[in-house]
Design an enzyme around this catalytic site. Structure first.
Site, PDB file in Angstrom:
ATOM      1  N   CYS A 243       3.925  -4.587   6.400  1.00  0.00           N
ATOM      2  CA  CYS A 243       3.310  -4.292   5.084  1.00  0.00           C
ATOM      3  C   CYS A 243       4.637  -4.061   4.289  1.00  0.00           C
ATOM      4  CB  CYS A 243       2.186  -3.049   5.070  1.00  0.00           C
ATOM      5  SG  CYS A 243       0.655  -3.574   5.766  1.00  0.00           S
TER       6      CYS A 243
ATOM      7  N   HIS B  33       0.985  -1.314  -0.127  1.00  0.00           N
ATOM      8  CA  HIS B  33      -0.013  -0.345  -0.019  1.00  0.00           C
ATOM      9  C   HIS B  33       0.801   1.115   0.153  1.00  0.00           C
ATOM     10  CE1 HIS B  33       0.433   1.010   4.164  1.00  0.00           C
ATOM     11  NE2 HIS B  33       0.738  -0.260   4.478  1.00  0.00           N
TER      12      HIS B  33
END
Length: 385
Positions: A333, A315
């Protein structure tokens, strides 16, 4: 003279009696019983036999006639609706072409004519099995989906399945390119199929699950058949070596992008981006992220592509721009710049593989989608056959 007169009438009487007896005897031996109608030669038989009970709705259902042919034949359900079927060209057999329902009595009607020209009525009935319960299932990918080369086929049941081998025997996968694959039970409600290697790009795949009428064990039966047909798209693989601080994208064997990235913080086991082969599970233009253990809630990030139910995404994190390409400091992430995250997001398909290497930890195979975290031998070991 008087004695002779007495003997003559006696002889006449004996002769008369003998004649009567002879006539009576001849009459008795020559009398024939009234003729009975000869039995019709046509013989109708049913499968299952008439009066049968506990019949599987998917059993072979039919009727046939010997030494004759059907003039008409029907099989009707309790509502009087005719079951779809096909009469043979020679009129000697009929078979049902649709599956039957559970717990219903079906009745035959019609007529056959024998070789002797005599009619025979078609009569009989049978009853299908009444399950203790039926189990509902879903299948993914759905019809007409276009997915990545790591996409498994997943069938999920709303109750545990006892006879898993029976289920596997009822599952059929066909691809228009040669593929070696296997089914594996990830738990007692989910069976997945994946190939040994990634799917060949641009392959069409069809799946049929013949579950209606299937005994699943413990008195349960499959509620309905399932089927799907989907396409594998181009091959696109994310190569994420955490030591490089780059996220590389390889499409159809050629590198098409290398994005500056930040991975999970290496010295905190709770923040690693673990080694393993994952796949893109979901895509959301905006994702609200929470991690109470690390004291953040309602963090808004864009162009989020989830690749693990453990909580890992690719992301945008423009707030972490200084670390991109230089330092691994995320909570697991893969952070990219806003522009790079959108470029990747727009190119990604559900089912694209994400291969993470170089990390201090590896992902245990226990989260919702872990198909590619297992070796091929481990995967085959989860088959019920």
């Amino acid at each position: 003279m008087s004695g002779a007169k007495l003997r003559l009438p006696l002889r006449a009487l004996i002769a008369a009696l003998a004649a009567v007896l002879l006539i009576s005897g001849c009459s008795s031996s020559s009398e024939r019983p009234r003729d009975e109608p000869a039995e019709a030669v046509a013989k109708v038989s049913f499968q299952p036999g008439t009066g049968a009970k506990e019949v599987s709705p998917t059993a072979r259902i039919g009727a046939s006639v010997q030494r004759g042919a059907f003039d008409s034949i029907e099989l009707r359900n309790p509502d009087g609706e005719a079951v779809e079927g096909q009469l043979a060209a020679d009129g000697k057999s009929w078979r049902a072409t649709e599956a039957l329902g559970y717990g219903k009595t079906y009745s035959w009607s019609g007529r056959a004519t024998g070789e002797d020209g005599k009619p025979v009525e078609v009569r009989g009935s049978f009853r299908t099995v009444e399950p203790d319960r039926t189990i509902h299932a879903t299948i993914n990918p759905t019809d007409d989906a276009v997915v990545g080369v790591a996409m498994p086929i997943s069938i999920k049941f709303d109750e545990p399945v006892e006879d898993r081998a029976a289920v596997q025997r009822a599952l059929h996968v066909r691809a228009d390119a040669p593929v070696e694959g296997s089914w594996a039970w990830l738990n007692d409600r989910q069976v997945d199929y994946r190939p040994k290697e990634y799917w060949p790009a641009r392959t069409h795949v069809t799946v049929e699950a013949d579950l209606h009428g299937l005994a699943l064990g413990g008195g349960a039966y499959g509620q309905a058949d399932l089927s799907t047909g989907f396409d594998i798209g181009r091959s696109q693989i994310v190569k994420g070596d955490v030591r490089t601080h780059r996220m590389v994208v390889v499409r159809d064997g050629e590198q098409v992008a290398s994005y500056a990235a930040s991975y999970g913080k290496e010295d905190d086991p709770g923040r690693n981006t673990p080694n393993g082969t994952y796949m893109i599970m979901a895509k959301h233009p905006v994702e609200i992220m929470d991690n109470p253990e690390y004291h953040y809630r309602n963090v808004r990030k864009t162009w989020a592509a989830r690749f693990s139910n453990h909580g890992e995404f690719i992301h945008e994190n423009q707030d972490n721009a200084a670390a991109l390409g230089a330092v691994n400091n995320t909570h697991g992430c893969i952070n990219l710049s806003a522009a790079d995250a959108k470029a990747y997001f727009d190119s990604a398909l559900i089912g694209d593989p994400v291969e993470i290497t170089g990390s201090a930890a590896s992902m245990p195979p226990r989260f919702d989608v872990y198909d590619w975290l297992l070796t091929w031998d481990q995967w085959q070991g989860k088959s019920a056959l």
